[in-house]
Design a protein around this motif. Structure first.
Motif, PDB file in Angstrom:
ATOM      1  N   ILE A 188       0.862  -1.193   0.000  1.00 21.59           N
ATOM      2  CA  ILE A 188       0.000   0.000   0.000  1.00 21.59           C
ATOM      3  C   ILE A 188       0.892   1.236   0.000  1.00 21.59           C
ATOM      4  O   ILE A 188       1.786   1.358   0.844  1.00 21.59           O
ATOM      5  N   THR A 189       0.648   2.141  -0.930  1.00 16.34           N
ATOM      6  CA  THR A 189       1.423   3.384  -0.967  1.00 16.34           C
ATOM      7  C   THR A 189       0.921   4.327   0.126  1.00 16.34           C
ATOM      8  O   THR A 189      -0.171   4.151   0.671  1.00 16.34           O
ATOM      9  N   GLU A 190       1.712   5.333   0.427  1.00 17.83           N
ATOM     10  CA  GLU A 190       1.305   6.328   1.431  1.00 17.83           C
ATOM     11  C   GLU A 190       0.036   7.056   1.001  1.00 17.83           C
ATOM     12  O   GLU A 190      -0.826   7.345   1.834  1.00 17.83           O
ATOM     13  N   GLU A 191      -0.092   7.333  -0.285  1.00 19.50           N
ATOM     14  CA  GLU A 191      -1.291   7.996  -0.788  1.00 19.50           C
ATOM     15  C   GLU A 191      -2.522   7.097  -0.608  1.00 19.50           C
ATOM     16  O   GLU A 191      -3.585   7.563  -0.191  1.00 19.50           O
ATOM     17  N   GLU A 192      -2.371   5.817  -0.945  1.00 18.09           N
ATOM     18  CA  GLU A 192      -3.480   4.875  -0.772  1.00 18.09           C
ATOM     19  C   GLU A 192      -3.855   4.741   0.701  1.00 18.09           C
ATOM     20  O   GLU A 192      -5.038   4.677   1.042  1.00 18.09           O
ATOM     21  N   ARG A 193      -2.847   4.710   1.566  1.00 10.86           N
ATOM     22  CA  ARG A 193      -3.096   4.606   3.000  1.00 10.86           C
ATOM     23  C   ARG A 193      -3.866   5.829   3.497  1.00 10.86           C
ATOM     24  O   ARG A 193      -4.830   5.707   4.261  1.00 10.86           O
TER      25      ARG A 193
ATOM     26  N   VAL B 147      -5.854   7.828   1.794  1.00 14.99           N
ATOM     27  CA  VAL B 147      -7.228   7.754   1.283  1.00 14.99           C
ATOM     28  C   VAL B 147      -8.015   6.696   2.053  1.00 14.99           C
ATOM     29  O   VAL B 147      -9.161   6.933   2.458  1.00 14.99           O
ATOM     30  N   PHE B 148      -7.410   5.534   2.284  1.00 12.79           N
ATOM     31  CA  PHE B 148      -8.086   4.461   3.012  1.00 12.79           C
ATOM     32  C   PHE B 148      -8.559   4.945   4.379  1.00 12.79           C
ATOM     33  O   PHE B 148      -9.729   4.753   4.740  1.00 12.79           O
TER      34      PHE B 148
END
Length: 159
Positions: free
Chosen positions: A122-127, A129-130
């Motif tokens: 999981i990328t930092e951006e995805e994290r 948003v999650f």
């Protein structure tokens, strides 16, 4: 739309069950249960001590559950109480003992390991948003629950 509900509930349920299994497995080696994990973690994060009420708020547990957990932790010698300011145990601050600090450190290591492993890929951006979406859903569902409870209370008053 119903598939979103299925995905949400089964996904959250599976994550919760996995976390419970990890807690249970790791805590049994300490002679404790999975329910003790968050209390040890928060007490370790607050060296100035926490009351049972503080732990209820932080752990999102009820008073009876926290009381049982704290009794277990005291019985195992992991916590002690400061009764100088308040004689009632519920209002007295609990502190980790030396052995409690060692266990809390192991709990923190366990949490870090689970967090790293659970977040692989999981990328930092995805994290970001999650978590934003997760807490938005959580807040929205709390609002739905509050509305349902309000409607239920209102209907009781009408009868």
């Amino acid at each position: 739309m119903i598939h979103r509900f299925e995905n949400l509930t089964t996904g959250v349920s599976q994550i919760y069950k996995s976390i419970q299994r990890i807690k249970k497995h790791e805590m049994s080696s300490f002679g404790l249960k999975g329910t003790h994990v968050m209390c040890l973690y928060f007490l370790g994060s607050h060296p100035d001590g926490l009351t049972a009420a503080d732990l209820c708020n932080l752990c999102k547990e009820d008073k009876a559950g926290i009381s049982r957990i704290m009794s277990d932790l005291e019985e195992h010698g992991f916590i002690s109480y400061d009764h100088t300011q308040d004689k009632k145990r519920y209002r007295a601050k609990a502190y980790l003992t030396g052995i409690g600090k060692k266990q809390a450190s192991k709990v923190t290591d366990l949490i870090l390991h689970a967090t790293i492993e659970g977040g692989k890929g999981i990328t930092e951006e995805e994290r970001a948003v999650f978590y934003r979406v997760l807490f938005l859903i959580s807040d929205n569902l709390v609002q739905v629950c509050n509305e349902l409870e309000s409607e239920y209370s209102s209907s009781l008053l009408e009868t």
